[in-house]
Design a protein around this motif. Structure first.
Motif, PDB file in Angstrom:
ATOM      1  N   GLY A   8       0.772  -1.233   0.000  1.00 55.65           N
ATOM      2  CA  GLY A   8       0.000   0.000   0.000  1.00 55.65           C
ATOM      3  C   GLY A   8       0.800   1.277   0.000  1.00 55.65           C
ATOM      4  N   GLY A   9       2.118   1.191   0.084  1.00 59.12           N
ATOM      5  CA  GLY A   9       2.919   2.403   0.047  1.00 59.12           C
ATOM      6  C   GLY A   9       2.927   3.028  -1.340  1.00 59.12           C
ATOM      7  N   GLY A  10       3.513   4.204  -1.420  1.00 59.94           N
ATOM      8  CA  GLY A  10       3.601   4.868  -2.707  1.00 59.94           C
ATOM      9  C   GLY A  10       3.926   6.333  -2.556  1.00 59.94           C
ATOM     10  N   LEU A  11       3.761   7.049  -3.658  1.00 57.43           N
ATOM     11  CA  LEU A  11       4.021   8.484  -3.704  1.00 57.43           C
ATOM     12  C   LEU A  11       2.696   9.229  -3.714  1.00 57.43           C
ATOM     13  CD1 LEU A  11       5.933  10.917  -4.121  1.00 57.43           C
ATOM     14  CD2 LEU A  11       5.767  10.470  -6.590  1.00 57.43           C
ATOM     15  N   VAL A  12       2.574  10.222  -2.861  1.00 59.01           N
ATOM     16  CA  VAL A  12       1.342  10.985  -2.766  1.00 59.01           C
ATOM     17  C   VAL A  12       1.695  12.445  -2.498  1.00 59.01           C
ATOM     18  CG1 VAL A  12       1.085  10.572  -0.282  1.00 59.01           C
ATOM     19  CG2 VAL A  12      -0.944  11.027  -1.672  1.00 59.01           C
ATOM     20  N   GLN A  13       0.834  13.333  -2.925  1.00 57.26           N
ATOM     21  CA  GLN A  13       1.051  14.753  -2.653  1.00 57.26           C
ATOM     22  C   GLN A  13       0.631  15.094  -1.227  1.00 57.26           C
ATOM     23  OE1 GLN A  13      -1.073  16.907  -5.739  1.00 57.26           O
ATOM     24  NE2 GLN A  13       0.793  17.060  -6.972  1.00 57.26           N
ATOM     25  N   ALA A  14       1.211  16.140  -0.706  1.00 57.95           N
ATOM     26  CA  ALA A  14       0.844  16.610   0.626  1.00 57.95           C
ATOM     27  C   ALA A  14      -0.656  16.839   0.696  1.00 57.95           C
ATOM     28  CB  ALA A  14       1.602  17.881   0.960  1.00 57.95           C
ATOM     29  N   ALA A  35       1.780  -3.683  15.400  1.00 58.55           N
ATOM     30  CA  ALA A  35       2.040  -2.249  15.357  1.00 58.55           C
ATOM     31  C   ALA A  35       2.606  -1.836  14.006  1.00 58.55           C
ATOM     32  CB  ALA A  35       3.024  -1.863  16.459  1.00 58.55           C
ATOM     33  N   TRP A  36       2.509  -0.552  13.763  1.00 54.63           N
ATOM     34  CA  TRP A  36       3.193   0.080  12.644  1.00 54.63           C
ATOM     35  C   TRP A  36       4.275   1.000  13.216  1.00 54.63           C
ATOM     36  CZ3 TRP A  36       2.535  -1.138   7.647  1.00 54.63           C
ATOM     37  CH2 TRP A  36       1.362  -1.806   7.273  1.00 54.63           C
ATOM     38  N   PHE A  37       5.455   0.869  12.647  1.00 52.00           N
ATOM     39  CA  PHE A  37       6.563   1.770  12.931  1.00 52.00           C
ATOM     40  C   PHE A  37       6.962   2.429  11.612  1.00 52.00           C
ATOM     41  CE2 PHE A  37       8.208   0.807  17.242  1.00 52.00           C
ATOM     42  CZ  PHE A  37       7.400  -0.279  17.562  1.00 52.00           C
ATOM     43  N   ARG A  38       7.745   3.494  11.726  1.00 49.71           N
ATOM     44  CA  ARG A  38       8.290   4.095  10.511  1.00 49.71           C
ATOM     45  C   ARG A  38       9.712   4.559  10.767  1.00 49.71           C
ATOM     46  NH1 ARG A  38       4.917   9.832   9.979  1.00 49.71           N
ATOM     47  NH2 ARG A  38       6.038  10.957  11.615  1.00 49.71           N
ATOM     48  N   ASP A  90       6.067  12.955   6.810  1.00 51.08           N
ATOM     49  CA  ASP A  90       5.614  11.574   6.981  1.00 51.08           C
ATOM     50  C   ASP A  90       6.364  10.622   6.055  1.00 51.08           C
ATOM     51  OD1 ASP A  90       2.297  12.865   7.295  1.00 51.08           O
ATOM     52  OD2 ASP A  90       3.574  12.111   8.914  1.00 51.08           O
ATOM     53  N   THR A  91       7.189  11.158   5.186  1.00 48.79           N
ATOM     54  CA  THR A  91       7.970  10.317   4.282  1.00 48.79           C
ATOM     55  C   THR A  91       8.894   9.407   5.072  1.00 48.79           C
ATOM     56  OG1 THR A  91       7.902  11.915   2.470  1.00 48.79           O
ATOM     57  CG2 THR A  91       9.716  10.331   2.467  1.00 48.79           C
ATOM     58  N   GLN A 117       8.868  -6.472   5.667  1.00 52.77           N
ATOM     59  CA  GLN A 117       9.983  -5.978   4.871  1.00 52.77           C
ATOM     60  C   GLN A 117       9.960  -4.465   4.709  1.00 52.77           C
ATOM     61  OE1 GLN A 117       7.215  -7.199   3.663  1.00 52.77           O
ATOM     62  NE2 GLN A 117       6.641  -5.944   1.890  1.00 52.77           N
ATOM     63  N   GLY A 118       8.851  -3.845   5.038  1.00 52.40           N
ATOM     64  CA  GLY A 118       8.735  -2.403   4.931  1.00 52.40           C
ATOM     65  C   GLY A 118       8.143  -1.969   3.610  1.00 52.40           C
ATOM     66  N   THR A 119       7.443  -0.850   3.633  1.00 59.39           N
ATOM     67  CA  THR A 119       6.880  -0.273   2.420  1.00 59.39           C
ATOM     68  C   THR A 119       7.144   1.235   2.440  1.00 59.39           C
ATOM     69  OG1 THR A 119       4.883  -0.107   1.041  1.00 59.39           O
ATOM     70  CG2 THR A 119       4.552   0.028   3.420  1.00 59.39           C
ATOM     71  N   GLN A 120       7.597   1.755   1.309  1.00 61.11           N
ATOM     72  CA  GLN A 120       7.995   3.158   1.227  1.00 61.11           C
ATOM     73  C   GLN A 120       6.774   4.050   1.048  1.00 61.11           C
ATOM     74  OE1 GLN A 120      11.259   4.681   1.293  1.00 61.11           O
ATOM     75  NE2 GLN A 120      10.006   6.543   1.417  1.00 61.11           N
ATOM     76  N   VAL A 121       6.714   5.090   1.858  1.00 62.84           N
ATOM     77  CA  VAL A 121       5.711   6.136   1.708  1.00 62.84           C
ATOM     78  C   VAL A 121       6.459   7.439   1.454  1.00 62.84           C
ATOM     79  CG1 VAL A 121       3.955   7.509   2.874  1.00 62.84           C
ATOM     80  CG2 VAL A 121       3.986   5.013   3.144  1.00 62.84           C
ATOM     81  N   SER A 122       6.166   8.069   0.344  1.00 69.17           N
ATOM     82  CA  SER A 122       6.806   9.334  -0.002  1.00 69.17           C
ATOM     83  C   SER A 122       5.739  10.388  -0.211  1.00 69.17           C
ATOM     84  CB  SER A 122       7.653   9.179  -1.275  1.00 69.17           C
ATOM     85  OG  SER A 122       8.675   8.229  -1.084  1.00 69.17           O
ATOM     86  N   VAL A 123       5.888  11.516   0.471  1.00 64.41           N
ATOM     87  CA  VAL A 123       4.909  12.596   0.379  1.00 64.41           C
ATOM     88  C   VAL A 123       5.601  13.818  -0.207  1.00 64.41           C
ATOM     89  CG1 VAL A 123       3.226  13.994   1.612  1.00 64.41           C
ATOM     90  CG2 VAL A 123       3.757  11.678   2.423  1.00 64.41           C
ATOM     91  N   SER A 124       5.120  14.275  -1.333  1.00 68.15           N
ATOM     92  CA  SER A 124       5.730  15.431  -1.999  1.00 68.15           C
ATOM     93  C   SER A 124       5.014  16.714  -1.578  1.00 68.15           C
ATOM     94  CB  SER A 124       5.662  15.263  -3.510  1.00 68.15           C
ATOM     95  OG  SER A 124       4.314  15.207  -3.940  1.00 68.15           O
ATOM     96  N   SER A 125       5.761  17.792  -1.569  1.00 69.42           N
ATOM     97  CA  SER A 125       5.187  19.087  -1.155  1.00 69.42           C
ATOM     98  C   SER A 125       4.600  19.840  -2.330  1.00 69.42           C
ATOM     99  CB  SER A 125       6.270  19.932  -0.491  1.00 69.42           C
ATOM    100  OG  SER A 125       7.370  20.103  -1.365  1.00 69.42           O
TER     101      SER A 125
END
Length: 125
Positions: A8-14, A35-38, A90-91, A117-125
């Motif tokens: 479910g991770g991915g790139l999303v705008q702020a 739990a979820w950690f980041r 939150d990235t 294994q982790g999933t990348q979440v990237s939030v662009s401004s």
């Protein structure tokens, strides 16, 4: 053997939203906390949200309350993290974790013996 698989991770705008999923297998989790950690680049892994499987009680890091919601599907042994109003800070790589429930709920990495294994979440401004 316990397996935790995130998605479910991915790139999303702020300001946008994402929902992460973590499906567990390999044992029963009745007496476990999940739990979820980041972990952001150059920073320590931090607690985001969690759930005690036996009671369904939810736990949140103070900074996540109101924006993030953890939930579960008992039948699918899946934990979700709904993230709203995302910010660039939150990235991070988001990890699902499971650990045997203790007397009190654990907010630290050391309280969990199983990790996805982790999933990348990237939030662009």
């Amino acid at each position: 053997q316990v397996q935790l698989v995130e998605s479910g991770g991915g790139l999303v705008q702020a300001g946008g939203s994402l929902r992460l999923s973590c499906t567990a297998s390999g044992r029963t989790f009745t007496n476990y906390d999940m739990a979820w950690f980041r972990q952001a680049p150059g920073k320590e892994r931090e607690f985001v949200a969690g759930i005690r499987w036996s009671s369904g009680r939810l736990y949140y890091a103070d900074s996540m309350k109101g924006r993030f919601t953890i939930s579960r599907d008992n039948a699918k042994i899946t934990v979700y993290l709904q993230m709203n109003s995302l910010k660039p800070e939150d990235t991070a790589v988001y990890y699902c974790a499971a650990g045997r429930a203790g007397w009190s709920y654990s907010y630290t990495v050391g309280g969990y013996g199983y990790w996805g294994q982790g999933t990348q979440v990237s939030v662009s401004s």
